[in-house]
Design an enzyme around this catalytic site. Structure first.
Site, PDB file in Angstrom:
ATOM      1  N   SER A  73       0.815  -1.210   0.000  1.00  0.00           N
ATOM      2  CA  SER A  73       0.000   0.000   0.000  1.00  0.00           C
ATOM      3  C   SER A  73       0.858   1.274   0.000  1.00  0.00           C
ATOM      4  CB  SER A  73      -0.939  -0.044   1.205  1.00  0.00           C
ATOM      5  OG  SER A  73      -2.033   0.788   0.983  1.00  0.00           O
ATOM      6  N   LYS A 132     -20.796  17.868  10.069  1.00  0.00           N
ATOM      7  CA  LYS A 132     -19.695  18.070  11.004  1.00  0.00           C
ATOM      8  C   LYS A 132     -19.350  16.778  11.771  1.00  0.00           C
ATOM      9  CE  LYS A 132     -16.472  19.997  13.242  1.00  0.00           C
ATOM     10  NZ  LYS A 132     -15.207  19.803  12.566  1.00  0.00           N
TER      11      LYS A 132
END
Lengths: 310, 196
Positions: free
Chosen positions: A123, A175
Site C-alpha cells: 500500500s 460536522k
C-alpha cells in the site's frame, strides 16, 4: 644525545605524517573513498505524518524525520545515490504522498533512488517504492495492496445496550460525519466514497507513472490485494529479485562507483540516543490513546493507504 | 634541567623520574606550548582526512578550546581532590606535568596516516590506537598526580577517577529524574485524553 636524536626523529615522523594527511593525501585516496557513498534510508512501520517520536538526540517514526533524512542525503555531495529500505504496511495517504513527492524531487536533481523491499512494502509502502527509479524485492516480500480505505465503525447498538446516548450541537449537517453513534447517511457515503476514489486515482497514477504502465493495466491489478515479490515482478510492479545489498551494489553501478561503495546509513540510533529516547513510552501512550473513543477522532478516520488486515 | 626533548623521552621511558624533574624544574609556558601544538596538530590531522562533515574549521577550533578547558578544569578538580585526600602539592606543578603528557596525543597522527590507506580496517586501527593511547595517558596522569602530591598509587588512582565517577553518578540521577518526569506526564495525559 641519543634521547634527543630519537625524539627529533619521532617529531619529524609525526610532522611529516601530519603534513601528508593535510596536503598530500587529498587528491588521491580521500576523494575516491569519501565521495563514493550510497545512502541507506529506512522506512519502517506504519507511515504517519508529523514528528513521530522525538527525544533529546533523535527523531524517528513520523515522515518529518524521513523527509529530513532524504534532504540530508540530497545535500551531501559525497552521497551519489540513495537506497530506500522499505519495511512498511503503508499508512496515511497524505504522509505517503508528501514523501513520494520529495523522492521525485531528489530524482529530478540527478540522484537515483532505488527501493529495497524488506518483509513488507504494501500500500503506502508500495506508493513510495513506485516513486523510485528501481525496485528490488525478495520473492516472499508482501507488496501491492494498491488501494485506499477509510475505516468506520458503528457502535450505535452497543451504546444503546450500555445506556449511552450522545447529544451533539453541530454547526453543519456533516460536522459529525463518521460519527460512531449513528449510521452513515447515503449522502455522507457518497461524499466519502468520492474522496476515497480521488485518492485511489492519485495512487494509480503514481504507480502508472513510476512503473511505466497504462492506467487501465494498473487498475486491473490495483484491487487492493497483496502480492508476493515474485508475483509483483511478473506483473511489472517490481524490477528485480534481491536483497538490500543487491540494491546497494546496483545503485553503485548506476552512479559509476567501481568496487565496494561506502554505505552511509541514516536514522540509525547510537546507544546513547537509544538511552535518551522515549519511544517505548510514546508508543505505549499512542496505543492507549487510540483505543480511547474520542468524538470526531481525526486520526481514526483519515484515508489510509494500508491493507485492512495484515 | 635537561632539554625538553630529553624530558619528553624520559616521560615515556622512565615516567617517575621525568615527572620528578618536571615537578621540580618544568615551566608552565613549555607545558602550554605542548598542549597547544599537540592538540592543534592531532586535530588538524584528524579533521584533514579521517573525519568528514561540514564546519570543519569551527569544529577544529572547538576541539582546541575544549582540550585546553579540559586540561585546566580537570587539573583544578584533581588538585582539590588530592588536597582533600592529604596530598600536598602545587596546582601549577600539576598543570605543568599534565600539560607535558599531552605530547602523547601526537602519536595518533601516524596512525591516521596509515589508516587513510586502509579503508576497511582503518577505523578499527584508529580505535585500537586511541584506546591504547587513552590507557597510556591515564597511567601517565595517575603517575603525575602521585609524584606531584606525594600520594600512594591507590590514592592517586582514586583522585584521577573520582571526577568521572561523580559525573556518572550525576548522569544516572538525571536519567532517573527524567524517567520519573515523563512517566508522570504520561499518567496525566492518560487521565485526561485530548479532545477535538
Amino acid at each position: 644525545m641519543r634521547k634527543k636524536f630519537i625524539m627529533v626523529l619521532l617529531s619529524m615522523f609525526i610532522l611529516i605524517s601530519a603534513l601528508v594527511l593535510m596536503f598530500g593525501n587529498k587528491s588521491t585516496d580521500k576523494h575516491a573513498v569519501v565521495g563514493n557513498k550510497i545512502a541507506v534510508i529506512y522506512v519502517d512501520g506504519t507511515i504517519t505524518g508529523g514528528h513521530g517520536t522525538s527525544s533529546l538526540l533523535s527523531e524517528s517514526g513520523g515522515t518529518d524525520s524521513l523527509i529530513k533524512q532524504l534532504h540530508e542525503a540530497r545535500d551531501d555531495s559525497s552521497v551519489k545515490g540513495i537506497v530506500l529500505r522499505i519495511n512498511s504496511p503503508g499508512g496515511s495517504s497524505t504522509a505517503t504522498q508528501e514523501v513520494g513527492e520529495e523522492i521525485k524531487k531528489i530524482r529530478a536533481k540527478g540522484k537515483p533512488v532505488v527501493t529495497s523491499m524488506g518483509d513488507m512494502a504494501a500500500s503506502g509502502g508500495y506508493w513510495l517504492a513506485a516513486c523510485t527509479d528501481k525496485i528490488y524485492a525478495n520473492p516472499t516480500t508482501l507488496t501491492g495492496s494498491i488501494g485506499v480505505y477509510m475505516p468506520y465503525s458503528n457502535w450505535e447498538e452497543l451504546y444503546k445496550k450500555i445506556g449511552v446516548r450522545q447529544e451533539k450541537i453541530k454547526s453543519g449537517i456533516h460536522k459529525d460525519i463518521l460519527s460512531n453513534d449513528r449510521p452513515m447517511t447515503e449522502e455522507e457515503r457518497v461524499i466519502l466514497q468520492t474522496m476515497v476514489d480521488e485518492i485511489y486515482q492519485g495512487f494509480v497514477e503514481v504507480v502508472a507513472e513510476g512503473r511505466h504502465l497504462d492506467i487501465e493495466t494498473v487498475k486491473k491489478i490495483a484491487d487492493g490485494r497483496v502480492y508476493t515479490g515474485k508475483q509483483a515482478k511478473e506483473l511489472g510492479l517490481v524490477d528485480e529479485m534481491g536483497n538490500l545489498y543487491d540494491a546497494i551494489d546496483d545503485t553503485a553501478q548506476m552512479v559509476g562507483i567501481h568496487g565496494k561503495p561506502k554505505i552511509k546509513e541514516y536514522g540509525k540510533n547510537n546507544p546513547f540516543s537509544m538511552l535518551m529516547t522515549t519511544s517505548d513510552k510514546a508508543e505505549l501512550l499512542k496505543t492507549l490513546l487510540l483505543n480511547v473513543p474520542v468524538e470526531n477522532d481525526v486520526k481514526s478516520v483519515v484515508p489510509m493507504a494500508v491493507p485492512e488486515k495484515w | 634541567m635537561s632539554s625538553i626533548l630529553e624530558t619528553l623521552y624520559d616521560m615515556f621511558a622512565r615516567p617517575k623520574e621525568a615527572f620528578q624533574v618536571i615537578a621540580g624544574y618544568g615551566k608552565l609556558s613549555k607545558a602550554c606550548q605542548i598542549v597547544f601544538f599537540s592538540t592543534t596538530i592531532s586535530s588538524l590531522a584528524a579533521y584533514a582526512n579521517v573525519f568528514e562533515g561540514s564546519f570543519k574549521g569551527i569544529m577544529l577550533l572547538g576541539q582546541i578550546v575544549f582540550s585546553v578547558l579540559v586540561w585546566g578544569i580537570s587539573v583544578a578538580v584533581w588538585h582539590l581532590l588530592a588536597e582533600l585526600l592529604g596530598g600536598r602539592g602545587s596546582v601549577k606543578t600539576l598543570l605543568t606535568t599534565i600539560g607535558f603528557t599531552y605530547f602523547l596525543q601526537l602519536f595518533i597522527v601516524p596512525i591516521y596516516l596509515i589508516a587513510s590507506f586502509l579503508p576497511t580496517f582503518g577505523f578499527l586501527l584508529i580505535m585500537i590506537a586511541t584506546l591504547t593511547l587513552a590507557v597510556w595517558s591515564i597511567v601517565l596522569g595517575i603517575l603525575a598526580i602521585r609524584e606531584v602530591y606525594q600520594l600512594s598509587g591507590g590514592k592517586a588512582t582514586l583522585v584521577y577517577f573520582l571526577p568521572l565517577l561523580i559525573f556518572i553518578g550525576i548522569f544516572i540521577v538525571m536519567i532517573f529524574t527524567a524517567s520519573t518526569f515523563f512517566m508522570s506526564a504520561a499518567t496525566d495525559l492518560l487521565a485526561n485524553p485530548p479532545q477535538f
